[in-house]
Enzyme design. Structure first.
Site, short mmCIF file in Angstrom:
data_model
loop_
_atom_site.label_atom_id
_atom_site.label_comp_id
_atom_site.label_asym_id
_atom_site.label_seq_id
_atom_site.Cartn_x
_atom_site.Cartn_y
_atom_site.Cartn_z
N CYS A 87 0.76 -1.18 -0.09
CA CYS A 87 0.07 -0.04 0.01
C CYS A 87 0.87 1.19 0.01
O CYS A 87 2.04 1.41 0.67
CB CYS A 87 -0.72 -0.09 1.30
N PHE A 300 -5.86 32.33 3.95
CA PHE A 300 -6.22 30.83 3.59
C PHE A 300 -6.95 30.37 4.58
O PHE A 300 -6.56 29.18 5.44
CB PHE A 300 -5.00 30.06 3.41
N CYS A 395 2.22 22.84 5.04
CA CYS A 395 2.43 21.60 4.98
C CYS A 395 3.51 21.03 3.61
O CYS A 395 3.51 20.12 3.37
CB CYS A 395 1.03 21.05 4.31
#
Length: 438
Positions: A87, A300, A395
């Site tokens: 995965c 944001f 991020c």
């Protein structure tokens, strides 16, 4: 001995090479050195002596495939997931949580130092549970025509093929428990061969799923989904396309944060790790040192994840976001929580902001939480506002380092750095920094 070839040619050597791993990069790859070149080796850990074969070689670095571990690290763990390495969801289950966090914090410091020329503060590590933390997941659906059955699972790394799963140790237990019965339900639909994907979300008022279907569902299929919804106490939403969303059964989801109730659409962005989201918001409030007279700009802003906690503490908060639906949800959440001092505006923050009515207001503190592309379009404006505090939630450490230059060159000091372990066992590196005027 391994053979190194010209960077213009693909490496085809099958010879083995024994190396000692010295570091771990944020993507979970061990780093060794041989003949002056860095070799990146998936699944190898610092301190290990490993036997590898080279799979690719460039001018400055090479890539290797792990054949055998000769000396194992004490930080090596047995992966909990039977699908690990197949995965594509997790990359670091073989490493201890402590090693994962330290390597990401070190990589963050190294990148900030390299790109800005300053020595950043030692990062604080914000962490929660490393298992059963994901409250949102998207599973692919593919119909196997040969076996006449539906495959449900996560995608393989760098592939569109699915790994069929019936258990995921990083999912919240309430969502993990749905995997097997949900697959059974979907496989029994007449529309099984015409389904796109399914999203699972755990809200504070219960689990929900969003089913993307490519053709209209028959009444029989809708009845089966309603029965599944009742039996497993899960809200079901149907998405005939990328824009539409219809509730088959269930109310709008919501989550609590800082004593507030935030309602969202099943497709709205929310942080995957609810525990880390609460810690992150708490830390941001502390770093900004919000006072009753403060006027705060939240860029944001999304649906108000930071804006609403800020509005509880400040004189006023202005939130700006490029997605109209999120701005509408932020305004709705402010009204539902009786926060009349929060205003929200729609604007693409990659475009100039100087002529926007909200941009001229006198803000003394700023928070930014951009997507991976960063906030290059607004950094000059933020610097011109001369706020006393700027908190940047990131991020993508690369765009964070780039955007930091605008504040550092305008007389700001990088006062605090935090590595947010938002996605344990993965290559994602989330962070938050605080800038203050010198």
């Amino acid at each position: 001995m391994a053979q190194f070839y010209s960077a213009k040619r693909r490496v085809t050597t099958r010879d083995s090479l024994i190396v000692t791993v010295s570091d771990l990069d944020p993507f979970g790859q061990g780093i060794a050195r041989h003949q002056g070149k860095a070799i990146f080796i998936p699944l190898a850990l610092p301190g290990e002596e490993v036997e590898i074969t080279l799979t690719d070689e460039k001018k400055q670095f090479a890539r290797g495939k792990l054949k055998r571990i000769r000396i194992a690290s004490s930080e090596r763990q047995t992966p909990r997931c039977p699908y690990f390495t197949t995965c594509g969801g997790c990359q670091q289950q073989h490493a201890s949580t402590t090693l994962q966090q330290q390597s990401k914090a070190s990589a963050l410091s190294h990148l900030l130092r390299r790109e800005t020329g300053i020595t950043p503060p030692q990062p604080t590590i914000l962490a929660g549970e490393s298992w059963q933390y994901r409250r949102r997941a998207r599973l692919g659906l593919q119909f196997d025509n040969r076996k006449r059955r539906l495959v449900m699972g996560f995608r393989k790394a760098s592939s569109n093929d699915l790994v069929a799963i019936d258990h995921c140790p990083v999912l919240r237990p309430e969502l993990d428990a749905l995997l097997v019965p949900l697959h059974h339900c979907l496989n029994g639909l007449r529309a099984a061969s015409r389904l796109g994907h399914v999203e699972l979300v755990l809200a504070d008022n219960g689990p929900l799923l969003v089913l993307r279907h490519l053709d209209p569902l028959t009444q029989d299929d809708r009845t089966k989904l309603e029965r599944f919804s009742h039996e497993h106490q899960v809200a079901v939403w149907l998405a005939a396309d990328s824009e539409s969303l219809v509730a088959l059964r269930g109310d709008l989801p919501w989550y609590q944060l800082d004593g507030l109730k935030l309602t969202f659409s099943p497709r709205d962005f929310i942080q995957v790790n609810g525990t880390l989201n609460r810690q992150m918001v708490d830390l941001a409030m502390g770093w900004l040192d919000v006072q009753p007279q403060d006027r705060v700009l939240d860029l944001f802003c999304g649906m108000g994840n930071f804006s609403l906690p800020l509005a509880k503490r400040a004189q006023s908060v202005t939130g700006v976001e490029g997605v109209t639906a999120l701005v509408e949800k932020a305004a709705y959440n402010a009204a539902e929580n009786n926060l009349s001092n929060a205003g929200f505006f729609v604007h693409n923050l990659a475009q100039p902001v100087v002529n926007q009515t909200w941009a001229a207001q006198g803000f003394n503190k700023v928070l930014l939480d951009p997507a991976r592309a960063g906030a290059a379009g607004v950094m000059a404006h933020v610097a011109q506002l001369r706020p006393s505090h700027v908190v940047y939630v990131s991020c993508n450490p690369t765009t964070l380092a780039r955007d930091s230059q605008a504040l550092l060159s305008s007389g700001y000091h990088l006062e605090n750095v935090a590595m947010l372990d938002m996605f344990p066992h993965t290559a994602h590196l989330e962070s938050m920094v605080l800038f203050r005027q010198k």
